[in-house]
Design an enzyme around this catalytic site. Sequence first.
Site, PDB file in Angstrom:
ATOM      1  N   HIS A 193       0.941  -1.183  -0.069  1.00  0.00           N
ATOM      2  CA  HIS A 193       0.001  -0.044   0.224  1.00  0.00           C
ATOM      3  C   HIS A 193       0.799   1.321   0.035  1.00  0.00           C
ATOM      4  O   HIS A 193       0.579   2.419  -0.860  1.00  0.00           O
ATOM      5  CB  HIS A 193      -0.799  -0.017   1.400  1.00  0.00           C
ATOM      6  CG  HIS A 193      -1.883  -0.968   1.411  1.00  0.00           C
ATOM      7  ND1 HIS A 193      -2.394  -1.674   2.572  1.00  0.00           N
ATOM      8  CD2 HIS A 193      -3.119  -1.395   0.442  1.00  0.00           C
ATOM      9  CE1 HIS A 193      -3.257  -2.559   2.356  1.00  0.00           C
ATOM     10  NE2 HIS A 193      -3.720  -2.336   1.122  1.00  0.00           N
TER      11      HIS A 193
ATOM     12  N   ARG B 239      -1.960  -6.114  -8.085  1.00  0.00           N
ATOM     13  CA  ARG B 239      -1.084  -7.063  -7.866  1.00  0.00           C
ATOM     14  C   ARG B 239      -0.807  -8.301  -9.346  1.00  0.00           C
ATOM     15  O   ARG B 239       0.528  -8.478  -9.583  1.00  0.00           O
ATOM     16  CB  ARG B 239      -1.106  -7.666  -6.625  1.00  0.00           C
ATOM     17  CG  ARG B 239      -0.635  -7.083  -5.532  1.00  0.00           C
ATOM     18  CD  ARG B 239      -1.327  -7.491  -4.214  1.00  0.00           C
ATOM     19  NE  ARG B 239      -2.803  -7.262  -4.259  1.00  0.00           N
ATOM     20  CZ  ARG B 239      -3.708  -7.546  -3.074  1.00  0.00           C
ATOM     21  NH1 ARG B 239      -3.231  -7.899  -2.384  1.00  0.00           N
ATOM     22  NH2 ARG B 239      -4.734  -7.218  -3.453  1.00  0.00           N
TER      23      ARG B 239
ATOM     24  N   SER C 192      -3.073  -7.764   3.040  1.00  0.00           N
ATOM     25  CA  SER C 192      -3.276  -7.718   4.530  1.00  0.00           C
ATOM     26  C   SER C 192      -3.693  -8.828   4.921  1.00  0.00           C
ATOM     27  O   SER C 192      -3.168  -9.318   6.132  1.00  0.00           O
ATOM     28  CB  SER C 192      -4.287  -6.603   4.582  1.00  0.00           C
ATOM     29  OG  SER C 192      -3.919  -5.246   4.115  1.00  0.00           O
TER      30      SER C 192
HETATM   31  P1  ADP Z   1     -10.001  -3.546  -0.694  1.00  0.00           P
HETATM   32  O1  ADP Z   1     -10.584  -4.272   0.408  1.00  0.00           O
HETATM   33  O2  ADP Z   1     -10.367  -2.536  -1.086  1.00  0.00           O
HETATM   34  O3  ADP Z   1      -9.361  -4.372  -1.606  1.00  0.00           O
HETATM   35  P2  ADP Z   1      -7.014  -3.550   0.238  1.00  0.00           P
HETATM   36  O4  ADP Z   1      -6.712  -2.614   1.541  1.00  0.00           O
HETATM   37  O5  ADP Z   1      -7.118  -4.869   0.451  1.00  0.00           O
HETATM   38  O6  ADP Z   1      -8.649  -3.000   0.230  1.00  0.00           O
HETATM   39  O7  ADP Z   1      -6.274  -3.031  -0.930  1.00  0.00           O
HETATM   40  C1  ADP Z   1      -6.493  -1.563  -1.293  1.00  0.00           C
HETATM   41  C2  ADP Z   1      -5.922  -1.329  -2.666  1.00  0.00           C
HETATM   42  O8  ADP Z   1      -4.624  -1.456  -2.759  1.00  0.00           O
HETATM   43  C3  ADP Z   1      -6.535  -2.492  -3.826  1.00  0.00           C
HETATM   44  O9  ADP Z   1      -6.609  -1.940  -5.052  1.00  0.00           O
HETATM   45  C4  ADP Z   1      -5.481  -3.384  -3.849  1.00  0.00           C
HETATM   46  O10 ADP Z   1      -5.398  -3.916  -5.207  1.00  0.00           O
HETATM   47  C5  ADP Z   1      -4.297  -2.773  -3.519  1.00  0.00           C
HETATM   48  N1  ADP Z   1      -2.819  -3.105  -2.957  1.00  0.00           N
HETATM   49  C6  ADP Z   1      -3.238  -3.953  -1.879  1.00  0.00           C
HETATM   50  N2  ADP Z   1      -1.674  -4.612  -1.660  1.00  0.00           N
HETATM   51  C7  ADP Z   1      -1.027  -4.211  -2.729  1.00  0.00           C
HETATM   52  C8  ADP Z   1       0.084  -4.714  -3.114  1.00  0.00           C
HETATM   53  N3  ADP Z   1       0.985  -5.379  -2.553  1.00  0.00           N
HETATM   54  N4  ADP Z   1       0.756  -3.978  -4.355  1.00  0.00           N
HETATM   55  C9  ADP Z   1      -0.121  -3.249  -5.013  1.00  0.00           C
HETATM   56  N5  ADP Z   1      -1.436  -2.885  -4.853  1.00  0.00           N
HETATM   57  C10 ADP Z   1      -1.811  -3.424  -3.799  1.00  0.00           C
END
Ligand code: ADP
Length: 163
Positions: free
Chosen positions: A16, A89, A127
């Site tokens: 993130h 990802r 996460s």
């Molecule tokens: P949600 O429940 O909305 O998916 P997340 O906190 O899991 O919330 O993810 C928020 C955003 O960050 C999403 O677009 C997800 O694809 C992106 N994201 C999460 N981890 C990574 C990562 N390691 N690299 C790139 N993008 C990520």
Amino acid sequence: MRAIYPGSFDPVTLGHLDIIERAAKTFDELVIGILNNNSKSPLFSVQERVNMLEEVTSYIPNVKIVCFSGLLVDFAAKLEAGIIVRGLRAVSDFEYEFQMSQTNRIMNKEIDTVFYNTSLEYAYVSSSMVKEVAMHGGDISGFVPALVVERVYDKYRKDLSEK
Ligand code: ADP
């Protein structure tokens, strides 16, 4: 241009943070929107997530943390944010993200979604993976910012002592 990066951030990971740093360079202002979604039963409360994100992004001046519930496009419109930032990802993220961005565009064609490709070193970081590893006592220091490490372990220690 103001952009919003919405998500659960339960907890915020280095993946993130990488997207936040890159998006904050592209846009004048980046608002991180923490989704207050009761149906997901999160590990951290919204307030705990707001605090963690504020601490880990304190060195980036044009980042602001807020929480929201309801429709993302409505919240983005209220903030006058013309861009939604999301991260990709793997192919597995694509289908859901594609559907969501199309739906959002149909609901409000003034708001576009911009995708950032993950940096390769964080391609596998999520996460949910962090929580899974921490629950079993594994080392999460390579996946989340330093100050988040102990807060995640604390949650599971507390869980264990309550049982
Ligand atoms: P949600 O429940 O909305 O998916 P997340 O906190 O899991 O919330 O993810 C928020 C955003 O960050 C999403 O677009 C997800 O694809 C992106 N994201 C999460 N981890 C990574 C990562 N390691 N690299 C790139 N993008 C990520």
